[in-house]
Write a protein that holds these residues in place. Structure first.
Motif, mmCIF file in Angstrom:
data_model
loop_
_atom_site.group_PDB
_atom_site.id
_atom_site.type_symbol
_atom_site.label_atom_id
_atom_site.label_comp_id
_atom_site.label_asym_id
_atom_site.label_seq_id
_atom_site.Cartn_x
_atom_site.Cartn_y
_atom_site.Cartn_z
ATOM 1 N N HIS A 1 4.036 5.676 -5.726
ATOM 2 C CA HIS A 1 3.981 5.815 -7.177
ATOM 3 C C HIS A 1 2.869 6.775 -7.596
ATOM 4 C CE1 HIS A 1 4.916 4.793 -11.269
ATOM 5 N NE2 HIS A 1 3.655 4.459 -11.521
ATOM 6 N N HIS A 2 1.739 6.728 -6.893
ATOM 7 C CA HIS A 2 0.639 7.659 -7.188
ATOM 8 C C HIS A 2 1.084 9.100 -6.954
ATOM 9 C CE1 HIS A 2 -3.362 9.494 -7.176
ATOM 10 N NE2 HIS A 2 -3.050 10.034 -6.006
ATOM 11 N N THR A 3 1.821 9.324 -5.871
ATOM 12 C CA THR A 3 2.251 10.671 -5.521
ATOM 13 C C THR A 3 3.144 11.274 -6.605
ATOM 14 O OG1 THR A 3 2.099 10.164 -3.153
ATOM 15 C CG2 THR A 3 3.458 12.049 -3.771
ATOM 16 N N ARG A 4 3.905 10.429 -7.297
ATOM 17 C CA ARG A 4 4.765 10.950 -8.355
ATOM 18 C C ARG A 4 4.066 10.991 -9.724
ATOM 19 N NH1 ARG A 4 9.490 6.247 -8.414
ATOM 20 N NH2 ARG A 4 8.308 4.604 -9.468
ATOM 21 N N GLY A 5 2.741 10.826 -9.705
ATOM 22 C CA GLY A 5 1.952 10.990 -10.916
ATOM 23 C C GLY A 5 1.666 9.713 -11.672
ATOM 24 N N GLY A 6 1.938 8.571 -11.050
ATOM 25 C CA GLY A 6 1.736 7.298 -11.721
ATOM 26 C C GLY A 6 0.368 6.690 -11.461
ATOM 27 N N MET A 7 0.138 5.546 -12.097
ATOM 28 C CA MET A 7 -1.098 4.786 -11.939
ATOM 29 C C MET A 7 -0.800 3.481 -11.210
ATOM 30 S SD MET A 7 -2.541 5.347 -15.790
ATOM 31 C CE MET A 7 -2.662 6.996 -16.481
ATOM 32 N N VAL A 8 -1.822 2.920 -10.578
ATOM 33 C CA VAL A 8 -1.624 1.772 -9.700
ATOM 34 C C VAL A 8 -2.548 0.628 -10.084
ATOM 35 C CG1 VAL A 8 -1.845 0.946 -7.323
ATOM 36 C CG2 VAL A 8 -0.855 3.200 -7.780
ATOM 37 N N SER A 9 -1.964 -0.544 -10.236
ATOM 38 C CA SER A 9 -2.718 -1.785 -10.431
ATOM 39 C C SER A 9 -2.510 -2.661 -9.202
ATOM 40 C CB SER A 9 -2.230 -2.510 -11.685
ATOM 41 O OG SER A 9 -2.858 -3.768 -11.822
ATOM 42 N N VAL A 10 -3.570 -3.314 -8.749
ATOM 43 C CA VAL A 10 -3.498 -4.119 -7.522
ATOM 44 C C VAL A 10 -4.084 -5.501 -7.774
ATOM 45 C CG1 VAL A 10 -4.217 -4.322 -5.116
ATOM 46 C CG2 VAL A 10 -3.645 -2.069 -6.049
ATOM 47 N N LEU A 11 -3.313 -6.533 -7.407
ATOM 48 C CA LEU A 11 -3.832 -7.899 -7.392
ATOM 49 C C LEU A 11 -3.722 -8.446 -5.983
ATOM 50 C CD1 LEU A 11 -1.313 -10.580 -8.606
ATOM 51 C CD2 LEU A 11 -0.606 -8.206 -8.354
ATOM 52 N N TRP A 12 -4.241 -9.654 -5.788
ATOM 53 C CA TRP A 12 -4.235 -10.253 -4.452
ATOM 54 C C TRP A 12 -4.047 -11.755 -4.579
ATOM 55 C CZ3 TRP A 12 -9.262 -10.818 -1.102
ATOM 56 C CH2 TRP A 12 -8.946 -11.361 0.158
ATOM 57 N N ARG B 1 -7.411 2.621 2.590
ATOM 58 C CA ARG B 1 -6.243 3.483 2.762
ATOM 59 C C ARG B 1 -5.888 4.156 1.434
ATOM 60 N NH1 ARG B 1 -1.505 -0.030 4.871
ATOM 61 N NH2 ARG B 1 -0.445 1.996 4.857
ATOM 62 N N LEU B 2 -5.973 3.402 0.369
ATOM 63 C CA LEU B 2 -5.696 3.971 -0.954
ATOM 64 C C LEU B 2 -6.764 4.975 -1.342
ATOM 65 C CD1 LEU B 2 -4.518 0.725 -2.778
ATOM 66 C CD2 LEU B 2 -3.094 2.639 -2.028
ATOM 67 N N GLN B 3 -8.024 4.666 -1.029
ATOM 68 C CA GLN B 3 -9.108 5.599 -1.339
ATOM 69 C C GLN B 3 -8.918 6.906 -0.578
ATOM 70 O OE1 GLN B 3 -13.510 4.736 -2.346
ATOM 71 N NE2 GLN B 3 -13.489 4.860 -0.126
ATOM 72 N N ALA B 4 -8.501 6.810 0.680
ATOM 73 C CA ALA B 4 -8.301 8.006 1.498
ATOM 74 C C ALA B 4 -7.177 8.888 0.948
ATOM 75 C CB ALA B 4 -7.991 7.608 2.939
ATOM 76 N N GLU B 5 -6.220 8.271 0.248
ATOM 77 C CA GLU B 5 -5.100 9.011 -0.334
ATOM 78 C C GLU B 5 -5.391 9.471 -1.762
ATOM 79 O OE1 GLU B 5 -2.281 9.982 1.054
ATOM 80 O OE2 GLU B 5 -2.725 9.071 3.004
ATOM 81 N N GLY B 6 -6.623 9.230 -2.232
ATOM 82 C CA GLY B 6 -6.993 9.659 -3.566
ATOM 83 C C GLY B 6 -6.431 8.805 -4.683
ATOM 84 N N VAL C 1 0.843 -1.202 0.000
ATOM 85 C CA VAL C 1 0.000 0.000 0.000
ATOM 86 C C VAL C 1 0.875 1.248 0.000
ATOM 87 C CG1 VAL C 1 -1.655 1.337 1.344
ATOM 88 C CG2 VAL C 1 -2.010 -1.117 1.035
ATOM 89 N N GLU C 2 1.918 1.233 0.816
ATOM 90 C CA GLU C 2 2.839 2.371 0.834
ATOM 91 C C GLU C 2 3.513 2.539 -0.535
ATOM 92 O OE1 GLU C 2 2.139 1.243 5.023
ATOM 93 O OE2 GLU C 2 2.606 0.110 3.205
ATOM 94 N N GLU C 3 3.874 1.431 -1.175
ATOM 95 C CA GLU C 3 4.510 1.501 -2.492
ATOM 96 C C GLU C 3 3.551 2.100 -3.530
ATOM 97 O OE1 GLU C 3 5.880 -2.411 -3.397
ATOM 98 O OE2 GLU C 3 7.200 -2.509 -1.637
ATOM 99 N N ALA C 4 2.282 1.696 -3.431
ATOM 100 C CA ALA C 4 1.280 2.221 -4.359
ATOM 101 C C ALA C 4 1.111 3.724 -4.171
ATOM 102 C CB ALA C 4 -0.051 1.501 -4.151
ATOM 103 N N ILE C 5 1.059 4.162 -2.943
ATOM 104 C CA ILE C 5 0.904 5.599 -2.660
ATOM 105 C C ILE C 5 2.116 6.382 -3.165
ATOM 106 C CG2 ILE C 5 0.757 7.316 -0.811
ATOM 107 C CD1 ILE C 5 -0.906 5.215 0.771
#
Length: 470
Positions: A238-249, A306-311, A232-236
């Motif tokens: 990358h998002h903060t630097r203007g990237g997009m995030v894909s999530v699997l489980w 958590r990701l939703q809260a960070e936009g 989750v921290e890694e996703a945030i």
């Protein structure tokens, strides 16, 4: 093709296609080549299975190097649809198709009791003679013939304008609108794991537009054994630097982990590593294992919130590769898998109010499809060497989504070469290369290839997508 016509044409066409393959041509430009006339390596001709065309079929695919080599002539450089007439009489199988010694394409043969014509994507034939290999892969199947037909131009895409969740939040809608705007024109670069995305930046000077992360270590049956997730921290980041995030489980089974020397607890997402029965768990809403399914979904909802809260809008790919059966959520067939997907969608969307998810389905087979009302994007995971266009799976997904759903190569072993993607009209929305032993493996992705991919005008990188959020 009638046997009489086959006999008449054989002598005429033998010189054109080479002595090792007989071709029958029909009015639409199709040519059929009989397998028994091709060059055989480790394979043999047989006639025991009824229903073959020509004088026999080819069998004996029991070693990894066993193959058939066809010689195919083309007047000009042209794209052709490829159909393989095969008999998967020993169960579901996969073969590898290699054109002119280049990229490998994997083709799925569904289990059957007879020969069937199986679409196998496209091949870009050069003017003159071309060599096409059908190589064992899973093996133990029968090949009767192949047919090539000039490809028609793709129709214009008709992609849905809205997400399946009517309550999707504004940033998620913005992402979807952006994705629609580039679909068929560009492809987004992607990489599994932030550390390997940064490694690519070091090697090529370009950073992937998409970083894919795995919620595996947030699975309760792993957390209780001491895992601590960081994705989750890694996703945030990358998002903060203007990237997009894909999530699997990689969903570690809620209970029933064998935890043996052969199947450790941390491999509990594999069917072989647990006795958890998804069909039995979903048989009622009151049994203990159903309760554990909901518990696990709720635990993952915490991380997605958590990701939703960070936009952060999420390209959400649950229950991936279900059709393979190697993960427990697909081990009991399509109906339990679709039922579990429906539970996930309802619980995350309607109970937890997660409105930052773009729902990505990850299977090419129609019988596994959860339905248009719960899927935004269709995708496939493709592990074929040679950095090819993966046209077989792309064409299957066009059919699955009726060309109303965008199509992603959500997980690949080899980054696709842009010139092949354009030549094959394989309009993948994004690709994401798997991490260790694939992105850093010269056999799968040479540094020369990665530089070619990441510096192509057709491939969008992190610096080129800045501003998509607005």
């Amino acid at each position: 093709m009638a046997r009489l016509l086959d006999i008449v044409l054989r002598a005429t066409l033998a010189l054109a296609v080479g002595a090792n393959a007989r071709a029958c041509q029909v009015n639409n430009g199709s040519k059929t080549y009989e397998a028994e006339d091709a060059v055989l390596t480790g394979t043999n001709v047989d006639t025991a299975q009824s229903g073959f065309t020509g004088t026999g079929y080819v069998t004996g695919f029991d070693e990894g190097t066993d193959k058939i080599t066809f010689t195919i002539n083309s007047d000009t450089t042209k794209l052709y649809d490829l159909v393989i007439r095969a008999g998967a009489i020993y169960g579901d199988k996969r073969t590898s198709v290699i054109l002119n010694g280049g990229a490998s394409s994997e083709v799925y043969f569904p289990s059957s009791t007879a020969f069937a014509d199986i679409p196998a994507g496209q091949v870009l034939l050069n003017a003159g003679a071309n060599k096409l290999d059908i190589v064992s892969n899973w093996g133990w199947y029968l090949i009767d013939s192949i047919t090539v037909t000039p490809s028609a131009a793709r129709a214009a895409h008709n992609i849905n304008t809205a997400l399946v969740n009517p309550s999707a939040n504004s940033i998620t809608k913005t992402l979807y609108t952006y994705l629609r705007s580039i679909y068929g024109k560009k492809i987004l670069s992607g990489q599994q794991e932030l550390s390997y995305a940064n490694w690519i930046a070091t090697q090529t000077g370009k950073t992937p537009a998409i970083v894919a992360v795995d919620l595996i270590d947030y699975s309760p049956s792993r957390v209780e054994r001491g895992t601590v997730g960081t994705s989750v921290e890694e996703a945030i980041t990358h998002h903060t630097r203007g990237g997009m995030v894909s999530v699997l489980w990689h969903w570690n089974a809620p209970t029933g982990l064998y935890d043996t020397e052969e199947n450790k607890w941390w491999s509990g997402f594999y069917t072989r590593a647990t006795d958890f029965d998804v069909s039995a768990a979903l048989s009622s809403t009151t049994n203990a294992n159903y309760t554990l399914l909901v518990r696990d979904i709720d635990a993952i909802a915490v991380q997605l919130k958590r990701l939703q809260a960070e936009g952060v809008p999420v390209l959400w790919r649950p229950l991936h590769e279900a059709e393979g059966g190697w993960f427990w959520w697909g081990a009991k067939g399509p109906e339990p898998a679709k039922k579990l997907y429906a539970l996930l969608y309802d619980r995350l969307t309607n109970y937890h109010g997660l409105n930052n998810l773009i729902w990505v389905w990850n299977s090419v087979l129609p019988e596994w499809y959860p339905g248009d009302d719960a899927v935004d994007i269709v995708s496939a995971d493709v592990y074929a060497q040679g950095n090819g266009p993966m046209s077989t799976q792309y064409n299957q997904l066009i059919e699955l989504g009726k060309d109303k759903k965008m199509i992603a190569a959500a997980e690949v072993g080899a980054a696709p070469l842009p010139d092949l993607l354009e030549a094959y009209q394989a309009h993948w929305l994004w690709f994401a290369v798997w991490g260790d032993s694939f992105i850093n493996n010269q056999d799968w992705n040479s540094l020369e290839t990665l530089k070619k991919v990441y510096t192509s005008d057709y491939v969008l990188t992190l610096d080129e997508i800045q501003g998509w959020q607005s």
